[in-house]
Design an enzyme around this catalytic site. Sequence first.
Site, PDB file in Angstrom:
ATOM      1  N   SER A  23     -38.497  56.623 -41.138  1.00  0.00           N
ATOM      2  CA  SER A  23     -39.316  57.391 -40.198  1.00  0.00           C
ATOM      3  C   SER A  23     -38.983  58.868 -40.318  1.00  0.00           C
ATOM      4  O   SER A  23     -37.890  59.242 -40.755  1.00  0.00           O
ATOM      5  CB  SER A  23     -39.100  56.919 -38.756  1.00  0.00           C
ATOM      6  OG  SER A  23     -37.807  57.253 -38.299  1.00  0.00           O
ATOM      7  N   GLN A  24     -39.944  59.688 -39.912  1.00  0.00           N
ATOM      8  CA  GLN A  24     -39.746  61.130 -39.917  1.00  0.00           C
ATOM      9  C   GLN A  24     -40.376  61.715 -38.666  1.00  0.00           C
ATOM     10  O   GLN A  24     -41.552  61.481 -38.389  1.00  0.00           O
ATOM     11  CB  GLN A  24     -40.366  61.772 -41.166  1.00  0.00           C
ATOM     12  CG  GLN A  24     -40.178  63.288 -41.217  1.00  0.00           C
ATOM     13  CD  GLN A  24     -40.684  63.900 -42.505  1.00  0.00           C
ATOM     14  OE1 GLN A  24     -41.218  63.200 -43.365  1.00  0.00           O
ATOM     15  NE2 GLN A  24     -40.523  65.203 -42.652  1.00  0.00           N
ATOM     16  N   ALA A  26     -40.319  65.350 -35.817  1.00  0.00           N
ATOM     17  CA  ALA A  26     -40.359  66.807 -35.894  1.00  0.00           C
ATOM     18  C   ALA A  26     -38.992  67.395 -36.207  1.00  0.00           C
ATOM     19  O   ALA A  26     -38.891  68.436 -36.857  1.00  0.00           O
ATOM     20  CB  ALA A  26     -40.887  67.373 -34.580  1.00  0.00           C
ATOM     21  N   ALA A  28     -35.953  65.281 -37.129  1.00  0.00           N
ATOM     22  CA  ALA A  28     -35.030  64.513 -37.965  1.00  0.00           C
ATOM     23  C   ALA A  28     -35.759  63.492 -38.825  1.00  0.00           C
ATOM     24  O   ALA A  28     -36.886  63.092 -38.535  1.00  0.00           O
ATOM     25  CB  ALA A  28     -33.990  63.819 -37.091  1.00  0.00           C
ATOM     26  N   VAL A  30     -35.033  59.634 -40.617  1.00  0.00           N
ATOM     27  CA  VAL A  30     -34.162  58.469 -40.460  1.00  0.00           C
ATOM     28  C   VAL A  30     -34.233  57.611 -41.717  1.00  0.00           C
ATOM     29  O   VAL A  30     -35.323  57.307 -42.217  1.00  0.00           O
ATOM     30  CB  VAL A  30     -34.560  57.646 -39.218  1.00  0.00           C
ATOM     31  CG1 VAL A  30     -33.657  56.413 -39.087  1.00  0.00           C
ATOM     32  CG2 VAL A  30     -34.467  58.509 -37.957  1.00  0.00           C
ATOM     33  N   LYS A  54     -29.284  59.299 -39.586  1.00  0.00           N
ATOM     34  CA  LYS A  54     -30.225  60.246 -38.982  1.00  0.00           C
ATOM     35  C   LYS A  54     -29.849  61.640 -39.463  1.00  0.00           C
ATOM     36  O   LYS A  54     -28.731  62.102 -39.243  1.00  0.00           O
ATOM     37  CB  LYS A  54     -30.165  60.165 -37.457  1.00  0.00           C
ATOM     38  CG  LYS A  54     -31.160  61.082 -36.762  1.00  0.00           C
ATOM     39  CD  LYS A  54     -31.148  60.870 -35.254  1.00  0.00           C
ATOM     40  CE  LYS A  54     -32.176  61.755 -34.573  1.00  0.00           C
ATOM     41  NZ  LYS A  54     -32.202  61.538 -33.095  1.00  0.00           N
ATOM     42  N   ASP A 163     -36.991  60.681 -24.161  1.00  0.00           N
ATOM     43  CA  ASP A 163     -38.143  60.257 -24.978  1.00  0.00           C
ATOM     44  C   ASP A 163     -38.244  58.739 -24.937  1.00  0.00           C
ATOM     45  O   ASP A 163     -38.216  58.068 -25.970  1.00  0.00           O
ATOM     46  CB  ASP A 163     -37.994  60.756 -26.415  1.00  0.00           C
ATOM     47  CG  ASP A 163     -39.250  60.536 -27.248  1.00  0.00           C
ATOM     48  OD1 ASP A 163     -40.339  60.405 -26.653  1.00  0.00           O
ATOM     49  OD2 ASP A 163     -39.148  60.489 -28.487  1.00  0.00           O
TER      50      ASP A 163
END
Length: 263
Positions: A23-24, A26, A28, A30, A54, A163
């Site tokens: 995943s990407q 804003a 970081a 992963v 991360k 979040d």
Amino acid sequence: MSAEIIASIADVLTDNIPLTPISQGAEAVVFTSPVHPYLPKNRTDGDDKLYILKYRPEKKYRHPVIDKTLTKHRTLGESRLLAKLRLIDGLNVPKLIGCDPYHGCIWLEFLGEDLPNGHGFSNLKNFLWMNASDPYSDLVRDTMINVGKQIGLMHWNDYCHGDLTTSNIVLVRAGEDWQPYLIDFGLGSISTLVEDKGVDLYVLERAIISTHSSFANRYNLWVLEGFKSVFESHGKAGLGKYKDLIRRFEEVRLRGRKRSMIG
């Protein structure tokens, strides 16, 4: 994902540690890796063990000195928060394995698995989609109540997530059940403010409504049922804190509705 980011993390790591991007965001990127960050070279911690890396890449739009300072501060802050959360009895968060604040790297244990029949990774969002044919089953109910308990434990101890979406709640199989784990504390904080806790609850409520609107009312009630049980376990003082928090949560919800109406 840009080749530049891949190259930058390769410069940070040694020994050609294999990485798979998953995943990407804003801030970081992963990755998963089968290699432990500080075990001897070519040694893994179990044949099928995975780890999470991360990585906060350099931001070219920021002054280099400011960028390094922010990266170090945020990486350390998230790592320290995770370490403290792990000390809370009953709270499920990933185990911190390593931290390199100067290069923006955090190593964590990998949690979760692939759900059956192609339903994707075992976060709460995919779990609810997988069970959409039987949305009010005991399994779904118990899982949502346990999600509420995890949030209640976090808030009772004056931590906030920042979040709290259904993608940031990972489910780990425990026999026939699923245990929720809270992940990604990049926006997490220590806070005694009912406003911050109310916002956490509102963000999760909106996330559930946006992806599971047909069953969201029941799901959110189950979350609050589990959440309330944590505060009730602390007697009159706990119930008083719960009422204050829910009052603010309702105010946050009302503000959110007004913003939606105004646009």
